[in-house]
Design an enzyme around this catalytic site. Structure first.
Site, PDB file in Angstrom:
ATOM      1  N   GLU A 133       5.900 -18.650  36.922  1.00 22.80           N
ATOM      2  CA  GLU A 133       5.226 -19.050  38.162  1.00 22.80           C
ATOM      3  C   GLU A 133       4.141 -18.006  38.479  1.00 22.80           C
ATOM      4  OE1 GLU A 133       8.023 -19.004  41.359  1.00 22.80           O
ATOM      5  OE2 GLU A 133       7.377 -20.951  42.103  1.00 22.80           O
ATOM      6  N   TYR A 139       4.712 -15.485  54.575  1.00 20.69           N
ATOM      7  CA  TYR A 139       6.005 -15.131  55.145  1.00 20.69           C
ATOM      8  C   TYR A 139       5.866 -14.505  56.529  1.00 20.69           C
ATOM      9  CZ  TYR A 139       8.926 -16.311  51.138  1.00 20.69           C
ATOM     10  OH  TYR A 139       9.607 -16.993  50.169  1.00 20.69           O
ATOM     11  N   ARG A 151       8.909 -23.915  37.804  1.00 19.56           N
ATOM     12  CA  ARG A 151       8.485 -24.805  38.900  1.00 19.56           C
ATOM     13  C   ARG A 151       7.276 -25.647  38.484  1.00 19.56           C
ATOM     14  NH1 ARG A 151       9.730 -20.980  43.380  1.00 19.56           N
ATOM     15  NH2 ARG A 151      11.855 -21.463  43.993  1.00 19.56           N
ATOM     16  N   ARG A 206      21.135 -12.436  45.684  1.00 13.60           N
ATOM     17  CA  ARG A 206      20.247 -12.103  44.555  1.00 13.60           C
ATOM     18  C   ARG A 206      18.844 -11.740  45.054  1.00 13.60           C
ATOM     19  NH1 ARG A 206      22.207 -16.744  40.220  1.00 13.60           N
ATOM     20  NH2 ARG A 206      24.345 -15.986  40.121  1.00 13.60           N
TER      21      ARG A 206
HETATM   22  N1  LIG Z   1      23.180 -15.849  36.761  1.00 14.23           N
HETATM   23  C1  LIG Z   1      22.927 -14.714  37.394  1.00 14.23           C
HETATM   24  N2  LIG Z   1      23.938 -13.926  37.752  1.00 14.23           N
HETATM   25  C2  LIG Z   1      23.708 -12.774  38.412  1.00 14.23           C
HETATM   26  N3  LIG Z   1      22.491 -12.343  38.774  1.00 14.23           N
HETATM   27  C3  LIG Z   1      21.456 -13.077  38.431  1.00 14.23           C
HETATM   28  C4  LIG Z   1      21.601 -14.307  37.731  1.00 14.23           C
HETATM   29  N4  LIG Z   1      20.387 -14.836  37.531  1.00 14.23           N
HETATM   30  C5  LIG Z   1      19.501 -13.979  38.095  1.00 14.23           C
HETATM   31  N5  LIG Z   1      20.140 -12.937  38.622  1.00 14.23           N
HETATM   32  C6  LIG Z   1      19.505 -11.833  39.353  1.00 14.23           C
HETATM   33  O1  LIG Z   1      19.035 -12.405  40.574  1.00 14.23           O
HETATM   34  C7  LIG Z   1      17.758 -11.912  40.919  1.00 14.23           C
HETATM   35  C8  LIG Z   1      16.785 -13.074  41.053  1.00 14.23           C
HETATM   36  O2  LIG Z   1      16.611 -13.664  39.800  1.00 14.23           O
HETATM   37  P1  LIG Z   1      15.215 -14.319  39.370  1.00 14.23           P
HETATM   38  O3  LIG Z   1      15.343 -14.746  37.961  1.00 14.23           O
HETATM   39  O4  LIG Z   1      14.087 -13.424  39.722  1.00 14.23           O
HETATM   40  O5  LIG Z   1      15.206 -15.595  40.336  1.00 14.23           O
HETATM   41  P2  LIG Z   1      14.090 -16.710  40.574  1.00 14.23           P
HETATM   42  O6  LIG Z   1      13.098 -16.636  39.456  1.00 14.23           O
HETATM   43  O7  LIG Z   1      14.830 -17.992  40.613  1.00 14.23           O
HETATM   44  O8  LIG Z   1      13.472 -16.408  41.884  1.00 14.23           O
HETATM   45  C9  LIG Z   1      17.377 -10.939  39.829  1.00 14.23           C
HETATM   46  O9  LIG Z   1      17.648  -9.643  40.286  1.00 14.23           O
HETATM   47  C10 LIG Z   1      18.277 -11.274  38.674  1.00 14.23           C
HETATM   48  O10 LIG Z   1      18.583 -10.163  37.898  1.00 14.23           O
HETATM   49  N1  LIG Z   2       6.053 -21.602  50.938  1.00 13.95           N
HETATM   50  C1  LIG Z   2       6.153 -21.605  49.624  1.00 13.95           C
HETATM   51  N2  LIG Z   2       6.735 -20.589  48.993  1.00 13.95           N
HETATM   52  C2  LIG Z   2       6.829 -20.622  47.675  1.00 13.95           C
HETATM   53  C3  LIG Z   2       6.334 -21.704  46.925  1.00 13.95           C
HETATM   54  N3  LIG Z   2       6.605 -21.466  45.638  1.00 13.95           N
HETATM   55  C4  LIG Z   2       7.212 -20.299  45.580  1.00 13.95           C
HETATM   56  N4  LIG Z   2       7.335 -19.775  46.795  1.00 13.95           N
HETATM   57  C5  LIG Z   2       7.850 -18.464  47.130  1.00 13.95           C
HETATM   58  C6  LIG Z   2       9.312 -18.337  47.066  1.00 13.95           C
HETATM   59  C7  LIG Z   2       9.492 -16.930  46.607  1.00 13.95           C
HETATM   60  O1  LIG Z   2       9.429 -16.058  47.709  1.00 13.95           O
HETATM   61  C8  LIG Z   2       8.299 -16.662  45.734  1.00 13.95           C
HETATM   62  C9  LIG Z   2       8.546 -16.844  44.284  1.00 13.95           C
HETATM   63  O2  LIG Z   2       9.486 -17.839  44.087  1.00 13.95           O
HETATM   64  P1  LIG Z   2      10.789 -17.661  43.113  1.00 13.95           P
HETATM   65  O3  LIG Z   2      11.752 -18.681  43.550  1.00 13.95           O
HETATM   66  O4  LIG Z   2      10.261 -17.896  41.746  1.00 13.95           O
HETATM   67  O5  LIG Z   2      11.263 -16.274  43.285  1.00 13.95           O
HETATM   68  O6  LIG Z   2       7.323 -17.569  46.187  1.00 13.95           O
HETATM   69  C10 LIG Z   2       5.713 -22.773  47.608  1.00 13.95           C
HETATM   70  O7  LIG Z   2       5.227 -23.757  46.999  1.00 13.95           O
HETATM   71  N5  LIG Z   2       5.647 -22.669  48.939  1.00 13.95           N
END
Ligand SMILES: Nc1ncnc2c1ncn2[C@@H]1O[C@H](COP(=O)(O)OP(=O)(O)O)[C@@H](O)[C@H]1O
Ligand SMILES: Nc1nc2c(ncn2[C@H]2C[C@H](O)[C@@H](COP(=O)(O)O)O2)c(=O)[nH]1
Length: 715
Positions: free
Chosen positions: A120, A152, A195, A255
């Site tokens: 993303e 935010y 996404r 997380r």
């Molecule tokens: N299955 C899991 N179990 C425990 N911790 C996790 C898991 N998946 C991700 N994490 C931890 O959670 C946090 C958020 O993960 P991330 O991959 O950045 O989430 P996203 O991309 O959905 O926002 C990171 O610190 C990661 O190390």
């Molecule tokens: N308001 C919105 N926020 C968004 C969108 N796509 C992502 N996000 C935010 C959510 C997280 O703070 C950050 C990155 O997302 P991850 O879930 O990958 O950690 O950006 C959106 O379309 N609208």
């Protein structure tokens, strides 16, 4: 509503407001000269405090964000931009904030290094260049803002802006052509998006609207341009499936805190709960109103991300296997989905011969490889007849039943045109019961019901073509392939049996899909008493019993080039002629209009146009859905036909490949510009395109000449 927006999204707002993303940008990105801060925003726009950078630094940052100019950044090949994208299977990983999407994406990337995983574009949201200004030293300067933080901090003010940029930046990232390594990888090239433009709308923007952070006017505007973007570009980033990572919001909250992204410090559990509900509505309950037909039917793989797949290697393996299995089912359903055509019988939707797809692939590989004869059909092993074919037609069996070891297979062969020279006809049977038969005997029939127009009477045509025997397969393949060329030629076209080796009863060869030892036996009575006492079993035919006919167009007889697309279109029940004619009429009108403009008052014919580029090949993408053909053309969905554009100079040199006549015309033009016009910039070499499409109700793979401009010149 507005109050709700702030309440649900944020906590510790006052503390949060003191931390600006801007400071962070400065710390992470800027070295060297001290940073200058321009006018701070009002308290309502705390996050908008811009940071001033020197132009050179800001530009470097922008190009890094684009992935251009970075050592080792993806190199996109010319091949990738041709039909490459059409072959790629794309899925997106969807899920709540901090559920583990990026982590899972990295896991997939290391398990499947051939795949392309696209993150993303969060760093872009954190680094928005907002124009240039003059600094104290009069140099050009660029300001950079952190839009994620601004959103935010003041969701009411920035949510709409955020959604425009998040959607646009997702699309731009995902529209980049796949890298060459992806297309050259064996098997199906896969792109995994973190996404998509769909979650942008159906999760975040919708949620912000429901929370009152986006007002109804903004929501209407967002939806309007979102639909337009998806209609225009959606097919280039079209998803085959969705991997949905889900975990309780509380889990995501932990997380999120553990990850410690500074912009997210004000995010409340309530907000994650709302997002969780949006995901469930969209992907599980299917209660979100969706505006794109294909998206409504998209397959979803739900994975429970509350388990710690980071530490538990067994869970990790399971997840990877589930994703791979999901992909293999997508591959099939994807093909079938592309057949959900308006004009095709419902039966066909579930009857898609993958074999034809493989043939199409091999045709297409050959098309793009100039060193190989364009008529080679690689998959046909050693059969020389198939090498000279320029068309392949697949017919589905109309019926297939078995009594003991005796099998009856029926096809409607009336679609085989007499204008085609059949090179090879293969009966392909992929039924497990057939492979298991010890010594099967096959009776082959042609059958068709023809009804006269305007009359209520219908006639049944039923023609016995011949019988042959098959021995047990020595290979593991579930497919048995019989060469029935002689039967077809003899029975359907009354070709001289003596002139056809196969019809004389020579045993046929196996083409690699099953051991075949057979004799052509046209006297059915030889078998008439066999197996009569046994039960009749009807077999579902779907794509497992088919006749594949390789043929060559009988050019001299038809008097025109092989497989004229005009002929195909005029005879297609899938193309509405009034659309074709109204399109061409409007084109004619336009041309007349343009010609009139030229005569009425446009540039005088002899006047040299101002500095037009010289004659060259330029892109001309043909999107079949733009001309209403996407429903009957299975592949490709779009291709670059190129066109020729530009000036032909006078006099011409050899680089323009002029004919002698064009050269003389250019000389005359050079000396007497008033007497003749310049030669025209036109295609001088064209190449063919293989196309897979429906013809009547059969699937045809045709090789159409002169579809792509290879070179331009002045003629
Ligand atoms: N299955 C899991 N179990 C425990 N911790 C996790 C898991 N998946 C991700 N994490 C931890 O959670 C946090 C958020 O993960 P991330 O991959 O950045 O989430 P996203 O991309 O959905 O926002 C990171 O610190 C990661 O190390
Ligand atoms: N308001 C919105 N926020 C968004 C969108 N796509 C992502 N996000 C935010 C959510 C997280 O703070 C950050 C990155 O997302 P991850 O879930 O990958 O950690 O950006 C959106 O379309 N609208």
């Amino acid at each position: 509503m507005a109050a709700l927006c702030g309440r649900v999204l944020l906590r510790r707002v006052s503390a949060f407001n003191t931390r600006t993303g801007v400071t962070q940008v400065g710390r992470l990105r800027c070295t060297g000269p001290p940073l200058q801060t321009t006018t701070p925003g009002s308290s309502l726009r705390a996050g908008d405090t811009p940071l001033t950078l020197r132009a050179t630094e800001a530009n470097t940052m922008a190009s890094e964000a684009d992935g251009a100019g970075v050592p080792g950044s993806r190199r996109r090949s010319a091949e990738a931009s041709a039909d490459g994208g059409a072959r790629v299977k794309r899925v997106s990983i969807e899920g709540n904030i901090a559920v583990g999407k990026s982590t899972f994406a990295r896991l997939l990337q290391s398990a499947c290094p051939d795949w392309e995983v696209m993150a993303e574009p969060v760093s872009k949201w954190q680094n928005i260049e907002s124009g240039t200004s003059k600094g104290a030293d009069a140099s050009q300067q660029t300001t950079v803002s952190n839009l994620l933080q601004m959103m935010y901090q003041d969701p009411q003010r920035w949510s709409y802006t955020f959604q425009t940029y998040s959607c646009m930046s997702r699309l731009r990232t995902q529209l980049r052509p796949p890298p060459a390594r992806l297309l050259s990888s064996e098997g199906t090239p896969v792109q995994v998006y973190e996404r998509s433009v769909y979650s942008d709308r159906y999760i975040f923007a919708l949620n912000m609207f429901e929370l009152g952070c986006i007002n109804s006017t903004e929501w209407a505007v967002y939806q309007d341009w979102h639909s337009l973007l998806v209609e225009q570009f959606g097919h280039q980033v079209e998803l085959e499936g969705i991997i949905y990572l889900t975990a309780p919001p509380q889990n995501c909250m932990e997380r999120l805190e553990c990850r410690g992204r500074s912009e997210e410090r004000g995010v409340k559990l309530d907000y994650l709960e709302k997002l969780h509900v949006q995901h469930e509505r969209w992907l599980i309950e299917k209660s979100t109103e969706i505006h794109f037909e294909k998206l409504k039917r998209i397959p979803v793989l739900k994975l429970d991300a509350s388990v710690d797949f980071l530490r538990d290697s067994e869970v990790r393996e399971q997840f990877i296997t589930k994703v791979k299995n999901f992909f293999s089912t997508l591959y099939h359903t994807g093909l079938e989905r592309s057949l959900s055509f308006r004009n095709l019988s419902v039966n066909h939707r579930s009857r898609y011969p993958l074999y034809m797809m493989q043939l199409y692939r091999s045709f297409r590989t050959v098309d793009s490889s100039p060193s190989v004869s364009v008529n080679t059909v690689n998959t046909q092993g050693d059969n020389p007849s198939a090498y000279s074919s320029d068309s392949v037609l697949s017919l589905m069996a109309k019926g297939c039943h078995q009594v003991g070891d005796r099998w009856t297979v029926t096809f409607d062969m009336s679609t085989i045109s007499t204008g085609e020279l059949v090179q090879l006809a293969e009966l392909r049977i992929g039924l497990p019961a057939f492979s298991a038969s010890k010594r099967a005997t096959v009776d082959l029939y042609h059958s068709r019901q023809s009804c006269d127009l305007g009359s209520t009477s219908c006639q049944d045509e039923h023609l016995f073509l011949g019988s042959f025997g098959s021995s047990p397969s020595s290979t593991k393949s579930s497919w048995k392939v019989f060469n029935v060329t002689a039967l077809l030629k003899y029975r359907l076209f009354q070709e001289d049996r003596a002139s056809s080796q196969e019809a004389s009863g020579e045993s046929e060869t196996d083409h690699g899909s099953g051991a075949v030892e057979e004799k052509v036996l046209t006297d059915k009575s030889l078998f008439k008493n066999l197996g009569l006492s046994q039960r009749k079993i009807h077999h579902p035919i779907t794509t497992r019993v088919m006749m594949v006919i390789f043929s060559k167009h009988n050019r001299p007889q038809e008097g025109h080039a092989a497989y004229s697309l005009i002929h195909t279109v005029e005879n297609s029940k899938h193309v509405t002629m009034d659309r074709v004619s109204s399109d061409s009429q409007s084109r004619r009108h336009k041309r007349n209009r343009m010609e009139r403009m030229r005569v009425d008052g446009g540039a005088a014919p002899t006047a040299e146009p101002a500095q037009r580029p010289l004659c060259r090949k330029v892109d001309m993408w043909v999107d079949f859905d733009h001309i209403g053909w996407d429903e009957w053309i299975v592949h490709p969905k779009r291709y670059n036909a190129y066109r020729c554009e530009g000036e032909c100079p006078a006099p011409l040199d050899e680089s323009f490949q002029p004919t002698n006549h064009a050269y003389m015309q250019s000389l005359l033009r050079h000396h007497h510009p008033e007497r003749v016009t310049c030669p025209s910039c036109v295609p001088t070499r064209l190449s063919p395109l293989s196309m897979l499409y429906y013809e009547n109700d059969d699937l045809a793979l045709r090789h159409h000449e002169d579809m792509i401009v290879e070179e331009c010149g002045c003629h």
